[in-house]
Enzyme design. Structure first.
Site, mmCIF file in Angstrom:
data_model
loop_
_atom_site.group_PDB
_atom_site.id
_atom_site.type_symbol
_atom_site.label_atom_id
_atom_site.label_comp_id
_atom_site.label_asym_id
_atom_site.label_seq_id
_atom_site.Cartn_x
_atom_site.Cartn_y
_atom_site.Cartn_z
ATOM 1 C CG ASN A 107 40.569 68.620 24.726
ATOM 2 O OD1 ASN A 107 39.295 68.971 25.795
ATOM 3 N ND2 ASN A 107 40.426 68.587 23.713
ATOM 4 N N GLY A 164 32.475 67.353 25.939
ATOM 5 C CA GLY A 164 33.229 66.043 26.366
ATOM 6 C C GLY A 164 32.801 64.659 25.024
ATOM 7 C CB SER A 165 34.361 61.275 25.468
ATOM 8 O OG SER A 165 32.923 60.855 26.687
ATOM 9 N N GLY A 197 28.006 62.143 26.753
ATOM 10 C CA GLY A 197 27.112 63.003 26.004
ATOM 11 C C GLY A 197 25.542 62.459 25.861
ATOM 12 C CD GLU A 202 29.735 72.162 20.825
ATOM 13 O OE1 GLU A 202 30.151 71.655 20.163
ATOM 14 O OE2 GLU A 202 28.762 73.446 20.416
ATOM 15 C CB CYS A 206 37.251 68.308 19.788
ATOM 16 S SG CYS A 206 37.132 69.795 19.732
HETATM 17 P P1 NAP Z 1 34.654 62.848 29.176
HETATM 18 O O1 NAP Z 1 35.277 61.494 29.585
HETATM 19 O O2 NAP Z 1 33.631 62.584 28.570
HETATM 20 O O3 NAP Z 1 34.950 63.693 29.905
HETATM 21 C C1 NAP Z 1 33.914 65.254 30.091
HETATM 22 C C2 NAP Z 1 33.792 65.532 30.930
HETATM 23 O O4 NAP Z 1 32.288 64.906 32.136
HETATM 24 C C3 NAP Z 1 34.073 66.010 32.998
HETATM 25 O O5 NAP Z 1 34.838 66.937 33.503
HETATM 26 C C4 NAP Z 1 34.347 64.539 33.302
HETATM 27 O O6 NAP Z 1 34.384 64.222 34.719
HETATM 28 C C5 NAP Z 1 32.528 65.124 33.027
HETATM 29 N N1 NAP Z 1 31.729 63.324 33.432
HETATM 30 C C6 NAP Z 1 32.420 62.219 33.870
HETATM 31 N N2 NAP Z 1 30.870 61.359 33.619
HETATM 32 C C7 NAP Z 1 29.601 62.293 34.074
HETATM 33 C C8 NAP Z 1 28.670 62.011 33.991
HETATM 34 N N3 NAP Z 1 28.255 60.501 34.527
HETATM 35 N N4 NAP Z 1 27.593 62.816 33.928
HETATM 36 C C9 NAP Z 1 28.316 64.428 33.691
HETATM 37 N N5 NAP Z 1 29.297 64.492 33.296
HETATM 38 C C10 NAP Z 1 30.171 63.397 33.821
HETATM 39 O O7 NAP Z 1 35.545 63.499 28.248
HETATM 40 P P2 NAP Z 1 37.761 63.992 28.161
HETATM 41 O O8 NAP Z 1 37.735 62.794 28.454
HETATM 42 O O9 NAP Z 1 37.689 64.529 29.912
HETATM 43 O O10 NAP Z 1 37.932 64.666 26.819
HETATM 44 C C11 NAP Z 1 37.963 63.795 25.239
HETATM 45 C C12 NAP Z 1 36.987 63.890 24.836
HETATM 46 O O11 NAP Z 1 35.855 65.291 24.460
HETATM 47 C C13 NAP Z 1 36.841 63.929 23.217
HETATM 48 O O12 NAP Z 1 36.059 62.387 22.705
HETATM 49 C C14 NAP Z 1 36.932 64.912 22.608
HETATM 50 O O13 NAP Z 1 37.134 65.163 20.927
HETATM 51 C C15 NAP Z 1 36.277 65.876 23.021
HETATM 52 N N6 NAP Z 1 35.466 66.907 22.570
HETATM 53 C C16 NAP Z 1 35.076 67.405 22.207
HETATM 54 C C17 NAP Z 1 35.225 68.811 21.892
HETATM 55 C C18 NAP Z 1 34.348 69.790 21.369
HETATM 56 O O14 NAP Z 1 34.426 71.033 21.425
HETATM 57 N N7 NAP Z 1 33.195 69.226 20.246
HETATM 58 C C19 NAP Z 1 35.968 70.012 22.374
HETATM 59 C C20 NAP Z 1 37.082 69.116 23.229
HETATM 60 C C21 NAP Z 1 36.849 67.813 23.681
HETATM 61 P P3 NAP Z 1 35.570 63.892 35.065
HETATM 62 O O15 NAP Z 1 36.880 64.402 35.001
HETATM 63 O O16 NAP Z 1 35.242 64.342 36.440
HETATM 64 O O17 NAP Z 1 35.392 62.274 35.339
#
Ligand code: NAP
Length: 468
Positions: free
Chosen positions: A149, A224-225, A229, A244, A278
């Site tokens: 995002n 990420g999600s 995490g 995060e 987020c």
């Molecule tokens: P996501 O699906 O969890 O993916 C985040 C990252 O993790 C991507 O690079 C993804 O790669 C990678 N990933 C996937 N499977 C993994 C594994 N088994 N081990 C390690 N890494 C892996 O999250 P998203 O949909 O991209 O982002 C949205 C989420 O991020 C929302 O929940 C949002 O609230 C959260 N977020 C939090 C913050 C904060 O600062 N707290 C800021 C922004 C977003 P691929 O894309 O290749 O699958």
């Protein structure tokens, strides 16, 4: 675009297409890296730890300023890439680039301020004749994994502090939006010793697992999600972790609030980046006595949000990252409607677009507000008083940020004390972050803090020195 391993741009025969969510056109391809590529990137990073450790802080800071300069020159190009791959309005992509540059500058400055401390050894009986102090040393190899995002700024929040503390990095951007971040990594790589920054692309599960389980990786910094995490936390073993994760931020509006300001905050926080933030406003908790006035103004302003082509500077809101994401939002909205919520405006999906939507009469136990809804939805939960508002705010497993609109200092103080969140903002929507503030959630929203100074601190370990 290509991967970056040990200073070389690496391609693969197998590739992943990166699509523009606005028109589904393929923008570019990235290599589909595999476990072997991760191994190579980790080895390169491990090898480069020596040159990074031995570099003076003065030289490192200078290099970071040079990277800043080159990124600044590519501001327009990278902003456009962000919009193409995420669907983010170009205005907001430019803001993301401004913030990324600022984050990098802050890290360049912070790299010269990594201090240990002297310890009053003689405060302990055994320490009477000893002299003691701490030094902060690099961790070694940092795995930086980022979401789609805010593909550049969230990556730079990890990579720049890691470098500032003289670590090396293996960076894995989101497969949904890897292009702008890869461009940034490529620029960084040109200025740093080979292997100091490596960037790999490919299936998240395969690359991620390999990264977080490697014995040569000393820290995982992940945004990420919650689901990903948690999986990382289970597998990482004895590594430092910063997580995060998702948010479900409430915005509380009390009967003594400046309603105009609260409505503006709600609109800004709910629809920014089509709600895929987020710290987006995910729940509006409004005191019953002002709820009609508030929702009326909210609907009126929501209907003015201009959706359309992300590259048009007049566009306020583009599509979601893909159709699947929009379908998820649609499903949560429909579930709430079936359970008694009332649709005041929006509610329709077209491909990856979801209309800015206001729902009234939402109950705290509905899926729409219990889970993180990553879309442009403003669910209004009506409450009788502040106690009920705080109870509703704390009723989900998340605790990233929270906003409270009130003119009453006693109410503000109570909210600050009792809301379980990493930040509580008074008379401001929770969709607010400066890149130097300590940022990071409570509960399932994560652990550790980012924000340059705090992230740099977390990219070091403390060595104690005792001189007898
Ligand atoms: P996501 O699906 O969890 O993916 C985040 C990252 O993790 C991507 O690079 C993804 O790669 C990678 N990933 C996937 N499977 C993994 C594994 N088994 N081990 C390690 N890494 C892996 O999250 P998203 O949909 O991209 O982002 C949205 C989420 O991020 C929302 O929940 C949002 O609230 C959260 N977020 C939090 C913050 C904060 O600062 N707290 C800021 C922004 C977003 P691929 O894309 O290749 O699958």
């Amino acid at each position: 675009m290509k991967m970056l391993i040990e200073g070389k741009l690496i391609d693969k025969n197998e590739k992943i297409a990166v699509e523009n969510p606005f028109n589904n056109e393929i923008i570019d391809y990235v290599p589909s890296g595999d476990a072997e590529d991760v191994k190579k990137a980790i080895s390169a990073a491990a090898k480069a730890t020596k040159s990074m450790k031995e570099m003076s802080s003065r030289k490192l800071s200078r290099i970071m300023y040079d990277i800043h300069q080159e990124l600044k020159e590519k501001h327009q190009e990278i902003s456009k890439l962000i919009s193409l791959e995420t669907g983010k309005p170009i205005r907001d992509s430019r803001v993301e680039m401004d913030r990324s540059l600022q984050t990098l500058l802050m890290a360049a400055e912070e790299s010269k301020r990594i201090y240990g401390e002297t310890i009053p050894m003689d405060a302990a009986i055994a320490g009477r004749t000893a002299f003691g102090f701490t030094i902060k040393i690099p961790l070694g190899v940092v795995a930086a994994i980022s979401p789609f995002n805010y593909p550049v700024n969230l990556a730079i929040h990890k990579i720049a502090p890691a470098l500032a503390a003289k670590n090396t990095v293996v960076f894995k951007p989101s497969t949904k939006a890897p292009l702008a971040a890869l461009k940034m990594a490529e620029i960084m790589g040109r200025h740093l010793p080979d292997g100091a920054v490596n960037a790999i692309t490919g299936p998240g599960g395969v690359l991620g697992d390999q990264l977080v389980t490697s014995d040569q990786v000393n820290k995982v910094s992940f945004t990420g999600s919650v689901a990903t995490g948690l999986s990382i936390a289970r597998k990482a073993g004895m590594k430092k972790l910063t997580l995060e994760l998702g948010g479900n931020d409430p915005l509380i509006v009390l009967d003594d609030a400046d309603i105009d300001a609260a409505v503006l905050g709600a609109v800004g926080g709910s629809y920014l980046n089509a709600g895929q933030v987020c710290i987006g406003v995910k729940r509006l908790i409004v005191q019953e006595s002002v709820a009609d006035e508030f929702t009326e103004q909210l609907v009126s302003r929501t209907q003015k949000v201009k959706t359309g082509d992300p590259l048009d500077p007049e566009t306020d809101m583009g599509p979601l990252i893909d159709e699947k994401a929009a379908l998820n939002v649609e499903q949560s909205v429909n579930d709430a409607l079936q359970k008694g919520a009332q649709l005041l405006c929006g509610g329709k999906r077209e491909g990856a677009f979801f209309q800015p939507t206001v729902l009234d009469q939402v109950q705290v136990d509905m899926e729409l507000v219990q889970r993180e809804t990553f879309g442009p939805v403003s669910p209004v939960i009506r409450v009788e008083n502040l106690d009920e508002a705080i109870k509703a705010a704390n009723s989900t497993p998340y605790g990233l940020q929270a906003g409270v609109f009130t003119q009453n200092i006693a109410n503000a103080k109570k909210a600050v004390r009792e809301i379980e969140a990493g930040s509580v903002l008074i008379n401001k929507q929770p969709t607010f972050r400066t890149d130097n503030m300590p940022f990071g959630g409570f509960k399932m929203s994560g652990m550790g803090k980012e924000g340059v100074k705090y992230a740099v601190e977390d990219m070091t370990r403390t060595k104690m020195v005792v001189i007898g």
